[in-house]
Motif scaffolding. Structure first.
Motif, PDB file in Angstrom:
ATOM      1  N   HIS A 292      10.235   6.022  -5.542  1.00  0.00           N
ATOM      2  CA  HIS A 292       8.940   5.336  -5.505  1.00  0.00           C
ATOM      3  C   HIS A 292       7.996   6.115  -4.607  1.00  0.00           C
ATOM      4  O   HIS A 292       8.383   6.580  -3.528  1.00  0.00           O
ATOM      5  CB  HIS A 292       9.077   3.906  -4.980  1.00  0.00           C
ATOM      6  CG  HIS A 292       7.743   3.235  -4.755  1.00  0.00           C
ATOM      7  ND1 HIS A 292       7.081   2.570  -5.753  1.00  0.00           N
ATOM      8  CD2 HIS A 292       6.942   3.172  -3.657  1.00  0.00           C
ATOM      9  CE1 HIS A 292       5.937   2.108  -5.285  1.00  0.00           C
ATOM     10  NE2 HIS A 292       5.821   2.470  -4.022  1.00  0.00           N
ATOM     11  N   TYR A 293       6.732   6.234  -5.041  1.00  0.00           N
ATOM     12  CA  TYR A 293       5.696   6.825  -4.198  1.00  0.00           C
ATOM     13  C   TYR A 293       4.370   6.222  -4.602  1.00  0.00           C
ATOM     14  O   TYR A 293       4.030   6.173  -5.787  1.00  0.00           O
ATOM     15  CB  TYR A 293       5.644   8.345  -4.354  1.00  0.00           C
ATOM     16  CG  TYR A 293       4.544   8.987  -3.532  1.00  0.00           C
ATOM     17  CD1 TYR A 293       4.740   9.271  -2.182  1.00  0.00           C
ATOM     18  CD2 TYR A 293       3.312   9.288  -4.098  1.00  0.00           C
ATOM     19  CE1 TYR A 293       3.736   9.835  -1.426  1.00  0.00           C
ATOM     20  CE2 TYR A 293       2.303   9.858  -3.339  1.00  0.00           C
ATOM     21  CZ  TYR A 293       2.513  10.130  -2.009  1.00  0.00           C
ATOM     22  OH  TYR A 293       1.513  10.684  -1.255  1.00  0.00           O
ATOM     23  N   SER A 294       3.609   5.736  -3.637  1.00  0.00           N
ATOM     24  CA  SER A 294       2.291   5.182  -3.945  1.00  0.00           C
ATOM     25  C   SER A 294       1.369   5.345  -2.754  1.00  0.00           C
ATOM     26  O   SER A 294       1.815   5.361  -1.595  1.00  0.00           O
ATOM     27  CB  SER A 294       2.388   3.700  -4.329  1.00  0.00           C
ATOM     28  OG  SER A 294       2.947   2.944  -3.273  1.00  0.00           O
ATOM     29  N   ILE A 295       0.089   5.495  -3.049  1.00  0.00           N
ATOM     30  CA  ILE A 295      -0.936   5.454  -2.007  1.00  0.00           C
ATOM     31  C   ILE A 295      -1.363   4.000  -1.877  1.00  0.00           C
ATOM     32  O   ILE A 295      -1.853   3.399  -2.837  1.00  0.00           O
ATOM     33  CB  ILE A 295      -2.117   6.378  -2.349  1.00  0.00           C
ATOM     34  CG1 ILE A 295      -1.655   7.846  -2.236  1.00  0.00           C
ATOM     35  CG2 ILE A 295      -3.304   6.116  -1.429  1.00  0.00           C
ATOM     36  CD1 ILE A 295      -2.659   8.862  -2.683  1.00  0.00           C
ATOM     37  N   ILE A 296      -1.144   3.416  -0.701  1.00  0.00           N
ATOM     38  CA  ILE A 296      -1.387   1.983  -0.546  1.00  0.00           C
ATOM     39  C   ILE A 296      -2.712   1.681   0.142  1.00  0.00           C
ATOM     40  O   ILE A 296      -3.160   0.539   0.149  1.00  0.00           O
ATOM     41  CB  ILE A 296      -0.222   1.289   0.189  1.00  0.00           C
ATOM     42  CG1 ILE A 296       0.083   1.954   1.528  1.00  0.00           C
ATOM     43  CG2 ILE A 296       1.026   1.304  -0.672  1.00  0.00           C
ATOM     44  CD1 ILE A 296       1.220   1.281   2.312  1.00  0.00           C
ATOM     45  N   ASP A 297      -3.370   2.719   0.693  1.00  0.00           N
ATOM     46  CA  ASP A 297      -4.704   2.527   1.255  1.00  0.00           C
ATOM     47  C   ASP A 297      -5.359   3.888   1.402  1.00  0.00           C
ATOM     48  O   ASP A 297      -4.685   4.885   1.633  1.00  0.00           O
ATOM     49  CB  ASP A 297      -4.624   1.831   2.627  1.00  0.00           C
ATOM     50  CG  ASP A 297      -5.933   1.172   3.042  1.00  0.00           C
ATOM     51  OD1 ASP A 297      -6.942   1.350   2.326  1.00  0.00           O
ATOM     52  OD2 ASP A 297      -5.941   0.478   4.078  1.00  0.00           O
ATOM     53  N   ARG A 298      -6.683   3.916   1.229  1.00  0.00           N
ATOM     54  CA  ARG A 298      -7.455   5.126   1.493  1.00  0.00           C
ATOM     55  C   ARG A 298      -8.388   4.833   2.648  1.00  0.00           C
ATOM     56  O   ARG A 298      -9.225   3.935   2.556  1.00  0.00           O
ATOM     57  CB  ARG A 298      -8.241   5.565   0.255  1.00  0.00           C
ATOM     58  CG  ARG A 298      -7.361   6.140  -0.832  1.00  0.00           C
ATOM     59  CD  ARG A 298      -8.172   6.623  -2.020  1.00  0.00           C
ATOM     60  NE  ARG A 298      -7.287   7.020  -3.089  1.00  0.00           N
ATOM     61  CZ  ARG A 298      -6.869   8.258  -3.290  1.00  0.00           C
ATOM     62  NH1 ARG A 298      -7.271   9.222  -2.497  1.00  0.00           N
ATOM     63  NH2 ARG A 298      -6.054   8.543  -4.289  1.00  0.00           N
ATOM     64  N   ILE A 299      -8.253   5.613   3.704  1.00  0.00           N
ATOM     65  CA  ILE A 299      -9.062   5.395   4.895  1.00  0.00           C
ATOM     66  C   ILE A 299     -10.416   6.085   4.744  1.00  0.00           C
ATOM     67  O   ILE A 299     -11.451   5.529   5.080  1.00  0.00           O
ATOM     68  CB  ILE A 299      -8.339   5.919   6.146  1.00  0.00           C
ATOM     69  CG1 ILE A 299      -6.922   5.309   6.238  1.00  0.00           C
ATOM     70  CG2 ILE A 299      -9.134   5.632   7.402  1.00  0.00           C
ATOM     71  CD1 ILE A 299      -6.890   3.797   6.185  1.00  0.00           C
ATOM     72  N   ASP A 300     -10.402   7.296   4.242  1.00  0.00           N
ATOM     73  CA  ASP A 300     -11.636   8.008   3.913  1.00  0.00           C
ATOM     74  C   ASP A 300     -11.306   9.053   2.858  1.00  0.00           C
ATOM     75  O   ASP A 300     -10.205   9.053   2.295  1.00  0.00           O
ATOM     76  CB  ASP A 300     -12.300   8.627   5.167  1.00  0.00           C
ATOM     77  CG  ASP A 300     -11.400   9.637   5.883  1.00  0.00           C
ATOM     78  OD1 ASP A 300     -10.607  10.335   5.221  1.00  0.00           O
ATOM     79  OD2 ASP A 300     -11.500   9.739   7.115  1.00  0.00           O
TER      80      ASP A 300
END
Length: 423
Positions: A292-300
């Motif tokens: 499993h791999y996911s981006i769970i938030d983008r800060i900038d």
């Protein structure tokens, strides 16, 4: 389709709209937002310009405007928004479906757009978009397909207060269907005011929610550490060297284990290699070590929080581990692109009993153009993970060199397939 050429052309057009101050007529204004218009040179309708002040810097405003996990939360005019594909670090294809507007006079519309982020001197950050035909998202009978002629946002630091920005929005939209042009034109000024108002209100809430942990400070510190590992060539000992990959190690200064360095040649430029390595729709396809791999938030624009769960490895000696990491992309002179990573506590993804939580001490990738062949890159990976649980450190150390070799091999193979398929 030559996305780079299209992105260059649209960026030039948006800049030309911004530089040509003649002929604009005020359509609507509130206390702090002005909407103007003039006849479009692209189609038979008008181009609209909206202007407002945002209480954040451009590098925080622009990602908030187009990254899907942000926009889905704040843009009240949309019932769906998603990024369908990342072309490169600064170029995406997105799909949006609007709510009905104009008190129901205008039904919902679907748009599929190429969006390119471009930066200029003085801290100016822009988006530059146009609708495209995209075979993975064909027109269908469920939605009326609209078309955005060159559109974009230009976000500039305020000279009198560089911590705030002036946002200028350019839109020129054909909504399709049988709508009279007069109906469309009557609704657009209000829509632009609502859009800018939503940005002003929601961006404050977002950064207040994320202010408890100083991600920028952490990113700066980790970037400096990764650069220091790269510059300090002393003390490395060879661990493994199959064919054209070299893995070395030395005692870590961060924890009681070792730091590992893997080196290999990648047949692509750094600006293609690094996005491929961390963007989730790519990494899920090529990284065979992860289930499993996911981006769970983008800060900038250049900073994300990711969650990964490994497969078991070391012939089952090491069970799967979960990592929640802050990842920051940083560029240096000479075309060098890096990732700079550390595990963090993230309240939206707490530790649970389903997975053993590991911890990545400062780790990253440094990708540099080869002097003898700038179309290829040298990739150097630095890792120093603590896997948690009750594993003896010696077991961990015995499998990590092979894992680093596998990572570099998987990147090579995955990149070839990705760009052979036209991505």
């Amino acid at each position: 389709m030559d996305y780079k050429k299209i992105a260059d052309e649209i960026s030039q057009k948006i800049l030309s709209y911004h530089e040509d101050t003649s002929g604009w007529k005020v359509a609507k204004s509130t206390n702090n937002i002005i909407v103007s218009w003039k006849p479009s040179t692209e189609y038979s309708g008008s181009i609209y310009r909206g202007e407002g002040i945002i209480e954040e810097v451009p590098e925080k405003v622009i990602p908030f405007l187009y990254i899907d996990e942000h926009r889905n939360k704040w843009d009240k005019s949309l019932k769906h928004y998603s990024i369908l594909e990342h072309i490169d670090q600064d170029t995406v294809i997105c799909r949006s479906i609007t709510d009905s507007h104009g008190m129901g006079l205008i039904s919902s519309r679907e748009f599929v757009d190429l969006v390119h982020i471009r930066r200029y001197e003085g801290g100016v950050v822009t988006t530059n978009g146009i609708s495209i035909d995209y075979e993975k998202c064909p027109v269908n009978s469920s939605n009326v397909r609209g078309f955005n002629y060159p559109t974009g946002y230009i976000c500039s630091p305020l000279p009198e207060n560089p911590a705030h920005s002036k946002l200028v929005v350019y839109i020129q939209t054909e909504l399709g269907g049988l709508l009279p042009r007069a109906v469309v034109e009557s609704a657009l000024p209000n829509n632009i005011i609502s859009f800018i108002t939503s940005v002003q209100e929601e961006i404050k809430k977002f950064y207040q929610d994320n202010s408890r942990m100083d991600y920028k400070k952490i990113s700066d510190e980790i970037s400096q550490k990764i650069l220091s590992y790269h510059e300090d060539t002393s003390g490395w000992k060879l661990a493994k060297s199959p064919k054209d990959i070299i893995v070395s190690w030395k005692p870590s200064k961060e924890y009681s284990g070792n730091i590992y360095r893997g080196e290999g040649i990648i047949e692509e430029v750094p600006e293609k290699v690094i996005p491929f390595m961390y963007i989730d729709e790519h990494r899920r396809k090529w990284d065979k070590a992860l289930k499993h791999y996911s981006i769970i938030d983008r800060i900038d624009q250049d900073t994300v929080i990711s969650r990964s769960i490994t497969h078991t490895y070391g012939m089952g000696l090491i069970s799967s581990r979960e990592f929640v990491d802050l990842i920051h992309i940083r560029r240096y002179d000479g075309g060098v692109v890096t990732t700079n990573t550390i595990s963090i506590d993230y309240e939206k993804c707490p530790v649970n009993s389903s997975n053993v939580r590991g911890f990545n001490n400062p780790c990253g990738y440094i990708c540099s153009p080869l002097p003898e062949n700038p179309a290829h890159s040298k990739l150097v990976a630095y890792i120093q993970p603590e896997l948690g649980g009750l594993l003896p450190q010696s077991v961990v150390e015995s499998v990590l060199p092979s894992n680093v070799v596998s990572l570099i091999i998987n990147v090579r193979e995955g990149l070839k397939k990705c760009y052979q398929n036209g991505n």
